[in-house]
Design an enzyme around this catalytic site. Structure first.
Site, PDB file in Angstrom:
ATOM      1  N   TRP A 134      38.330  38.105  24.729  1.00 17.88           N
ATOM      2  CA  TRP A 134      37.426  37.149  25.389  1.00 17.88           C
ATOM      3  C   TRP A 134      35.987  37.513  25.028  1.00 17.88           C
ATOM      4  O   TRP A 134      35.609  38.688  25.073  1.00 17.88           O
ATOM      5  CB  TRP A 134      37.649  37.232  26.904  1.00 17.88           C
ATOM      6  CG  TRP A 134      36.772  36.351  27.729  1.00 17.88           C
ATOM      7  CD1 TRP A 134      36.549  35.017  27.554  1.00 17.88           C
ATOM      8  CD2 TRP A 134      36.004  36.738  28.887  1.00 17.88           C
ATOM      9  NE1 TRP A 134      35.696  34.554  28.536  1.00 17.88           N
ATOM     10  CE2 TRP A 134      35.348  35.584  29.360  1.00 17.88           C
ATOM     11  CE3 TRP A 134      35.816  37.945  29.563  1.00 17.88           C
ATOM     12  CZ2 TRP A 134      34.517  35.595  30.474  1.00 17.88           C
ATOM     13  CZ3 TRP A 134      34.998  37.958  30.679  1.00 17.88           C
ATOM     14  CH2 TRP A 134      34.355  36.805  31.120  1.00 17.88           C
ATOM     15  N   ASP A 216      42.725  43.136  32.848  1.00 19.42           N
ATOM     16  CA  ASP A 216      42.010  41.918  33.191  1.00 19.42           C
ATOM     17  C   ASP A 216      43.098  40.884  33.499  1.00 19.42           C
ATOM     18  O   ASP A 216      43.870  40.508  32.620  1.00 19.42           O
ATOM     19  CB  ASP A 216      41.146  41.480  31.993  1.00 19.42           C
ATOM     20  CG  ASP A 216      40.261  40.300  32.342  1.00 19.42           C
ATOM     21  OD1 ASP A 216      40.425  39.720  33.434  1.00 19.42           O
ATOM     22  OD2 ASP A 216      39.393  39.957  31.508  1.00 19.42           O
ATOM     23  N   LYS A 252      41.274  30.392  37.823  1.00 22.15           N
ATOM     24  CA  LYS A 252      42.233  29.497  37.160  1.00 22.15           C
ATOM     25  C   LYS A 252      43.412  29.190  38.070  1.00 22.15           C
ATOM     26  O   LYS A 252      43.805  28.033  38.197  1.00 22.15           O
ATOM     27  CB  LYS A 252      42.770  30.107  35.865  1.00 22.15           C
ATOM     28  CG  LYS A 252      41.817  31.008  35.125  1.00 22.15           C
ATOM     29  CD  LYS A 252      40.880  30.283  34.218  1.00 22.15           C
ATOM     30  CE  LYS A 252      39.897  31.289  33.618  1.00 22.15           C
ATOM     31  NZ  LYS A 252      39.015  30.774  32.650  1.00 22.15           N
TER      32      LYS A 252
END
Ligand code: LMR
Length: 410
Positions: A134, A216, A252
């Site tokens: 990311w 993560d 999300k």
């Protein structure tokens, strides 16, 4: 007039958020947003989960709620529920009470907090991130002050698969005590996760080399639709007695993007250690943001702690993950039907929000400049942006850019 800040140079815009701005200001009728990783419905609009609406309505009429400060480490009913969601109700870390959760400004805040803690208490050391990863990981780690940021192999571009041999080799070569950032599931940007077997091999190396794992976890439940399945990696490490931190985001899986709802969940060797770590994390939080926002955390806590609301949420997770799986199939079928040069199976084997398409920088630029299709230049496609209104258009555009560059795909 001169400025005391005259020496300060502007920096480039953040690639992901800049794409969103460019898309929004584009007036082309067929523009398509395949950039930022945020869920969209079949109509191309953001989705407020029904259960979130229900809880928000309850909250707005509940006169016992107020706007008092939360504790420095946040809402305990939220951080505890988040820990149980991640680790599993029957996790040894929970039954032995050797964990702590500290509320953060979503996943990014949790990462920042973790690295602040590491630098202060472990000092400078190598930090490993996946190649690719990311776009914000390196920035967060670097801004904290870590100077030795290294990449471990992750992606085999030719086979469009996890380069497990390269990954294990790089972690074996890592200096003992290095910090290694792992993505719990739905790897961003590749959409390709290690298999369970491969996670066990990774855990072996982490243990052998005494590496310090930081997970993560931005997509639990959003990836496969199954919250337990998506937590396999973290749980495997915990089962082995490894101490670890996990940055949990609820952006999300609850669609709470702008509520900055997250937790840094830490599993330690003992109850005492968990309490010491909590106190140090609170010390850092107080200096970073003092105390966290309430709204999103209260929603998540209410849902996770109520079986009926939780069941409702699990249904929404299935709706989101299924829609993305369907979009994968639809794009893949169209490219196959057209006979677009290259192999495209990876679109359906990848998981989660993204597909790492293999399109080159130049092909992505043509997609944006000629077709008004916005995606990251590394070829990452946010699958949620696809729907029945634009799939034909996107497939035709991809077919065209690939053929125009003589069928070459990265
Ligand atoms: C993304 O990767 O697009 C999302 O995680 C949004 C972000 O913050 O970058």
């Amino acid at each position: 007039m001169s400025s005391v800040f005259g020496h300060v140079q502007a920096v480039p815009n953040d690639a992901i958020f800049n794409l969103k701005t460019l898309y929004e200001s584009d007036t082309h009728p067929q523009k398509v947003d395949l950039g930022i990783g945020a869920y969209r419905t079949e109509d191309g609009t953001p989705w407020v989960l029904p259960v979130v609406r229900t809880v928000e309505a309850q909250m707005s009429s509940d006169e016992t709620l107020n706007h008092e400060y939360l504790a420095i480490d946040g809402l305990r009913s939220f951080t505890d529920a988040a820990a149980r969601l991640l680790l599993g109700e029957d996790s040894v870390a929970i039954t032995e009470n050797r964990y702590c959760g500290v509320q953060t400004l979503s996943g990014t805040g949790a990462l920042r907090l973790a690295f602040e803690f590491y630098l202060k208490h472990l000092g400078q050391r190598a930090v490993y991130i996946s190649k690719p990863t990311w776009g914000n990981h390196r920035g967060v780690i670097g801004e904290v002050g870590f100077t030795d940021i290294r990449e471990y192999c992750y992606w085999n571009a030719e086979q469009k698969a996890v380069d497990i041999d390269g990954l294990l080799r790089d972690l074996k070569d890592a200096p003992e005590g290095s910090i290694v950032l792992l993505q719990a599931c739905a790897h961003n940007p590749t959409g390709m996760d290690p298999t369970k077997e491969q996670w066990r091999l990774i855990a072996d190396v982490v243990q052998e080399r005494k590496l310090i794992p930081l997970f993560d976890s931005a997509y639990q439940g959003f990836a496969s639709g199954d919250v337990d399945n998506d937590a396999y990696s973290v749980r495997e490490f915990v089962k082995r007695g490894v101490e670890l931190f996990t940055a949990q985001s609820f952006s999300k899986n609850f669609g709470l993007y702008n509520e900055r709802t997250g937790s840094l969940c830490c599993v330690l060797s003992s109850t005492e250690m968990a309490s010491v770590v909590r106190s140090q994390l609170k010390y850092l939080c107080r200096r970073l943001w003092s105390n966290p926002p309430n709204h999103g955390a209260r929603i998540v806590a209410t849902v996770l702690n109520n079986p009926a609301l939780r069941a409702d949420w699990l249904e929404s997770l299935l709706i989101m993950s299924s829609r993305i799986k369907k979009a994968r199939q639809e794009l893949y079928q169209r490219l196959r039907t057209k006979g677009t040069p290259g192999t495209w199976e990876h679109i359906v084997t990848q998981i989660g929000m993204f597909s790492f398409s293999g399109l080159s920088v130049q092909q992505c630029e043509v997609l944006t400049n000629k077709y008004h299709i916005y995606l990251l230049k590394n070829g990452r496609i946010s699958m949620c942006g696809l729907n029945s209104n634009n799939l034909d258009y996107v497939a035709a555009a991809i077919d065209d850019v690939v053929r125009q560059s003589n069928g070459s795909v990265d």
